[in-house]
Scaffold this active site. Structure first.
Site, PDB file in Angstrom:
ATOM      1  N   LYS A   1     -51.697   6.850  38.230  1.00  0.00           N
ATOM      2  CA  LYS A   1     -51.565   6.760  39.695  1.00  0.00           C
ATOM      3  C   LYS A   1     -50.133   6.398  40.076  1.00  0.00           C
ATOM      4  O   LYS A   1     -49.560   6.982  40.998  1.00  0.00           O
ATOM      5  CB  LYS A   1     -52.558   5.725  40.248  1.00  0.00           C
ATOM      6  CG  LYS A   1     -53.988   6.250  40.266  1.00  0.00           C
ATOM      7  CD  LYS A   1     -55.028   5.171  40.497  1.00  0.00           C
ATOM      8  CE  LYS A   1     -56.424   5.787  40.330  1.00  0.00           C
ATOM      9  NZ  LYS A   1     -57.517   4.813  40.409  1.00  0.00           N
TER      10      LYS A   1
ATOM     11  N   GLN B   1     -58.527  -1.395  41.265  1.00  0.00           N
ATOM     12  CA  GLN B   1     -59.071  -0.574  40.192  1.00  0.00           C
ATOM     13  C   GLN B   1     -60.404  -1.161  39.714  1.00  0.00           C
ATOM     14  O   GLN B   1     -60.480  -2.331  39.347  1.00  0.00           O
ATOM     15  CB  GLN B   1     -58.062  -0.504  39.032  1.00  0.00           C
ATOM     16  CG  GLN B   1     -58.443   0.439  37.920  1.00  0.00           C
ATOM     17  CD  GLN B   1     -58.481   1.903  38.358  1.00  0.00           C
ATOM     18  OE1 GLN B   1     -57.600   2.375  39.075  1.00  0.00           O
ATOM     19  NE2 GLN B   1     -59.515   2.618  37.948  1.00  0.00           N
TER      20      GLN B   1
ATOM     21  N   ASP C   1     -59.005   3.992  49.148  1.00  0.00           N
ATOM     22  CA  ASP C   1     -60.076   4.433  48.248  1.00  0.00           C
ATOM     23  C   ASP C   1     -61.358   4.734  49.044  1.00  0.00           C
ATOM     24  O   ASP C   1     -62.284   5.343  48.532  1.00  0.00           O
ATOM     25  CB  ASP C   1     -60.382   3.326  47.213  1.00  0.00           C
ATOM     26  CG  ASP C   1     -60.075   3.770  45.790  1.00  0.00           C
ATOM     27  OD1 ASP C   1     -59.853   4.985  45.591  1.00  0.00           O
ATOM     28  OD2 ASP C   1     -60.064   2.909  44.896  1.00  0.00           O
TER      29      ASP C   1
END
Ligand code: NDP
Length: 293
Positions: free
Chosen positions: A53, A97, A120
């Site tokens: 990422k 994450q 997200d």
């Protein structure tokens, strides 16, 4: 018949170029999009995802920073890091994450991210927006799947979409997005009785179970579009999807490979959401400045 392979790498590459252009345009207006990634613990796969990422951000001209915490970290420390990032003007997107260590409450951590920085799309407000058809930041993996269908002109409206898997990050948001586009949606889980009866009726089949090659050729109908979200590390070290690719491709109309299918799309959509977050903040600042004049 052999299926058309939907190449996620090519679609993702084009999206990343678009992102770079959009990031450059924002930079010219004095705002470089910024993403903060929080990682807790030393999960090897998570470490690789985070590095990928960060690399993708760098290539797209997006500023990025990583906040690492040990497995034993106190949840409050992570929460205060998120609170700081929520007010940090350099940062427009915050990503935690997953998975988090067991002593963490995922809901509390995700819920502490500012809704406008939740790139997200896992914050309850963003999930609510998705349910009502007003998604601002659609969760990246299903968003990537929708892009793949769109770029290949695959009809969704009126089609029967079957999703195998009901996780909060893939299966459920996937179902909502397909529903929003007019598909008739069936969701299957590990509790589904006679899975094959359902998968065989799919015009579009999305599989996200984490069970390598569980979808076999006899479970699909001729001409189906198969989207394989699964990523499984096999004993020989190679990656495999949740679909028996070699056999199913002989019956499908379209199919995604693993690797090189949905995986690259997830990161591309994260970049798109981060840039969208920066764009929204930029346009809010502009309209506030205009009102103040
Ligand atoms: P989860 O483990 O959270 O969910 C798996 C789902 O599959 C569950 O709903 C489970 O049902 C269902 N399931 C398991 N076995 C069966 C079965 N035999 N028949 C029907 N349903 C079954 O996984 P995720 O959704 O997080 O991830 C799924 C896969 O996708 C993984 O391989 C993961 O690595 C991959 N992934 C890939 C991404 C990408 O970018 N390409 C991003 C995210 C995930 P139940 O709820 O009843 O237990």
């Amino acid at each position: 018949m052999s299926a058309v392979i939907i190449d996620g790498k090519i679609i993702a590459k084009a999206l990343r170029v678009e992102c770079r252009v959009r990031a450059e345009q924002l930079k010219c207006k004095g705002m470089q999009p910024g993403l903060a990634v929080i990682i807790v613990g030393d999960n090897q796969a998570s470490g690789i995802y985070v590095r990928n990422k960060v690399r993708a951000c760098n290539e797209a001209g997006i500023y990025s920073e990583v906040h690492e915490f040990p497995d034993s970290a106190d949840q409050d420390k992570v929460l205060s890091c998120i609170h700081e990032l929520n007010t940090n003007s350099r940062i427009h997107g915050i990503l935690v994450q997953l998975p988090l260590p067991r002593h963490f409450e995922d809901k509390k951590i995700i819920g502490s991210i500012g809704v406008e920085k939740d790139v997200d799309g896992f914050h309850l407000n963003n999930i609510g927006a998705l349910v009502t058809g007003y998604a601002v930041y659609p969760p990246c993996t299903p968003y990537g799947v929708m892009k793949m269908l769109e770029k290949n002109n695959i009809q969704i409206e009126g089609q029967h979409a079957v999703i195998v898997g009901r996780s909060n990050i893939v299966g459920k948001p996937m179902a909502l997005m397909l529903l929003e586009k007019g598909a008739t949606v069936t969701i299957c889980t590990s509790k589904t009785i006679n899975l094959e009866e359902h998968t065989k009726r799919a015009d579009i089949l999305v599989v996200a179970t984490g069970k390598p090659r569980m979808i076999t050729a006899k479970m699909v109908k001729l001409g189906v579009t198969v989207i394989d979200v699964g990523i499984n590390r096999m004993p020989d070290g190679k990656l495999a999807g949740d679909v028996d690719f070699d056999a199913v491709r002989e019956k499908a109309g379209y199919i995604t490979p693993v690797p090189g299918g949905v995986g690259p799309m997830t990161i591309a959509m994260l970049l798109c959401n981060t840039i969208e977050a920066a764009r929204r903040i930029q346009s809010e600042i502009m309209s506030k400045n205009n009102t103040d004049k």
